[in-house]
Design a protein around this motif. Sequence first.
Motif, PDB file in Angstrom:
ATOM      1  N   GLN A   1      18.763  47.500  58.480  1.00  0.00           N
ATOM      2  CA  GLN A   1      20.029  46.907  58.108  1.00  0.00           C
ATOM      3  C   GLN A   1      20.763  46.431  59.374  1.00  0.00           C
ATOM      4  O   GLN A   1      20.716  47.097  60.390  1.00  0.00           O
ATOM      5  CB  GLN A   1      20.861  47.991  57.438  1.00  0.00           C
ATOM      6  N   VAL A   2      21.411  45.277  59.306  1.00  0.00           N
ATOM      7  CA  VAL A   2      22.220  44.856  60.449  1.00  0.00           C
ATOM      8  C   VAL A   2      23.673  44.783  60.033  1.00  0.00           C
ATOM      9  O   VAL A   2      23.991  44.556  58.868  1.00  0.00           O
ATOM     10  CB  VAL A   2      21.792  43.481  61.022  1.00  0.00           C
ATOM     11  N   LYS A   3      24.542  44.995  61.014  1.00  0.00           N
ATOM     12  CA  LYS A   3      25.964  44.933  60.714  1.00  0.00           C
ATOM     13  C   LYS A   3      26.419  43.480  60.717  1.00  0.00           C
ATOM     14  O   LYS A   3      25.976  42.675  61.528  1.00  0.00           O
ATOM     15  CB  LYS A   3      26.739  45.754  61.735  1.00  0.00           C
ATOM     16  N   ILE A   4      27.284  43.168  59.779  1.00  0.00           N
ATOM     17  CA  ILE A   4      27.836  41.819  59.662  1.00  0.00           C
ATOM     18  C   ILE A   4      29.346  41.941  59.615  1.00  0.00           C
ATOM     19  O   ILE A   4      29.849  42.795  58.888  1.00  0.00           O
ATOM     20  CB  ILE A   4      27.303  41.127  58.388  1.00  0.00           C
ATOM     21  N   PRO A   5      30.109  41.152  60.357  1.00  0.00           N
ATOM     22  CA  PRO A   5      29.694  40.026  61.211  1.00  0.00           C
ATOM     23  C   PRO A   5      28.835  40.459  62.412  1.00  0.00           C
ATOM     24  O   PRO A   5      28.871  41.607  62.816  1.00  0.00           O
ATOM     25  CB  PRO A   5      31.022  39.465  61.708  1.00  0.00           C
TER      26      PRO A   5
ATOM     27  N   HIS B   1      19.857  38.131  65.182  1.00  0.00           N
ATOM     28  CA  HIS B   1      20.642  39.249  64.639  1.00  0.00           C
ATOM     29  C   HIS B   1      20.192  39.397  63.192  1.00  0.00           C
ATOM     30  O   HIS B   1      20.639  38.635  62.330  1.00  0.00           O
ATOM     31  CB  HIS B   1      22.150  38.976  64.724  1.00  0.00           C
TER      32      HIS B   1
ATOM     33  N   ILE C   1      28.836  40.516  66.018  1.00  0.00           N
ATOM     34  CA  ILE C   1      29.903  40.421  67.019  1.00  0.00           C
ATOM     35  C   ILE C   1      29.411  40.924  68.363  1.00  0.00           C
ATOM     36  O   ILE C   1      28.840  42.006  68.441  1.00  0.00           O
ATOM     37  CB  ILE C   1      31.135  41.257  66.613  1.00  0.00           C
TER      38      ILE C   1
ATOM     39  N   SER D   1      29.550  35.504  60.445  1.00  0.00           N
ATOM     40  CA  SER D   1      28.838  36.130  59.328  1.00  0.00           C
ATOM     41  C   SER D   1      27.821  35.161  58.724  1.00  0.00           C
ATOM     42  O   SER D   1      26.906  35.569  58.030  1.00  0.00           O
ATOM     43  CB  SER D   1      29.815  36.537  58.230  1.00  0.00           C
TER      44      SER D   1
ATOM     45  N   ARG E   1      25.168  38.235  72.861  1.00  0.00           N
ATOM     46  CA  ARG E   1      23.758  38.223  72.454  1.00  0.00           C
ATOM     47  C   ARG E   1      23.006  37.265  73.369  1.00  0.00           C
ATOM     48  O   ARG E   1      23.556  36.267  73.835  1.00  0.00           O
ATOM     49  CB  ARG E   1      23.615  37.725  71.007  1.00  0.00           C
TER      50      ARG E   1
END
Lengths: 208, 256
Positions: A120-124, A171, A126, A154, A129
């Motif tokens: 799982q990735v966090k959204i937004p 991401h 931020i 996002s 990168r």
Amino acid sequence: MADRAVVIVDYGMGNLWSVASAVKHLGFEPIVSSDLESISTADTLILPGVGSFNRAMQTIRSSEIDKAIGEALHANEAKLLGICLGMQLLGRSSMEDGFSDGLGLVDNEVKKITSVSDQQVKIPNIGFREVQADEEMKIFGGLETRSQFYFVHSFCMQILDDRSKYAIAHHGQTFVAAIESGRVFGTQFHPEKSQKNGLKVLQNFLNL
Amino acid sequence: MTTKRLIFTLLYDSGSFMLSRNFRLQRVGNLKWLEENYGFGKVGSAIDELIVLDVSRQPRNIERFCEDLKLLTLDCFAPIAAGGGVRSVDHARLLLRSGADKVVVNTAIYDQPELVENLGKEFGAQCLVASIDCEHNNGMFVATKKNSFELTNHTLADSIKICARLPIGEIYLNSIARDGTGNGLHLEILDHLPANLTTPLILMGGVGNSKHIVEGLRDSRVDAVATANLLNFMGDGLSRARRNAINEGIDLANFD
């Protein structure tokens, strides 16, 4: 209009102040404007933006800023840099707040960031990168092939195999970090918020 | 693992920058003092982001705050979140036109959720930071509002649930018990978060030195650590803290 004038398109969204300060810092003259005449006669345009794609396109259409930008690009051979939402608006369409058409200056579509793996990735997305740029991209001149830039988004532009040149970042999935198609440029990251690397990208664009 | 962030928080009150200890404020210096001791106006700063909060206990002067925000951010090419007493879309827009990239909301989450909805429609969720200030009582973390003067009826977990229903891009979590103490972050608070939190988390409250920053960033649940400790990181303190964290193996963008 003065040589070093840079018209920052004001359609009521986004942090225009920071973009204007960065342009000024680099020795150019920022003109924050929603005036159709100023936009359509500009040599250098920046389309910033934070917020909803749908809302932004509604404003841009109803105020006919889309036509003024088109006129600057075609009649005036202006160069254009879209930043963050401004880059997404260059695309064909977005799924943010339902489907909406974009400016269609590049062919790509904008979709919500999804994770292609089980992780799982966090959204937004931020933070800084790593961006991997096509070596031929003019706006990355003088920078290392892998440099870090600041992102906050996002939704992201999908990569299409067409005539544009790309820089990519990851991401959850791989997405367009920057795009170059003729005189039209876009960065998903914020060059005005990415310290030295960002200012270099902005400077490269302004000096083209 | 994604790159983490080091954030500095400035607490503003009528032209001055403040030191907070358990939310009690002490005046430290003005913009000139800040420039002399931190120089956020210099390109290539040591932090990933700045958060600037108007924490005035008096009725706030938004125009003045925005004027000072403009001066502060003039040559600062790092992202800035601003807030404190945001009660309308116009107020948020004013902040966003004065150098802020994001807007911090706190009391509105509980008292004006419809405002948060509208801010989301106007500026997008990625633009909204939910500040959650928690009091620690009998092993419970309870959210507060109005500069922590009022308790809400919500535990930390409940307030995270409220945020999940709202267009919120980040959670900015502070422990009042540790705020300004310099005794280290309240890592126990992380155990009270839902396990599947998909919103980026900024943790603050208690950072006194670079070791505390490393402790926070090392936790997989933490995306960013913030400090508002105006006295412990003067001069090149933030640069040294950043380098130290990188040397300790923390994944931070390298600005050197």
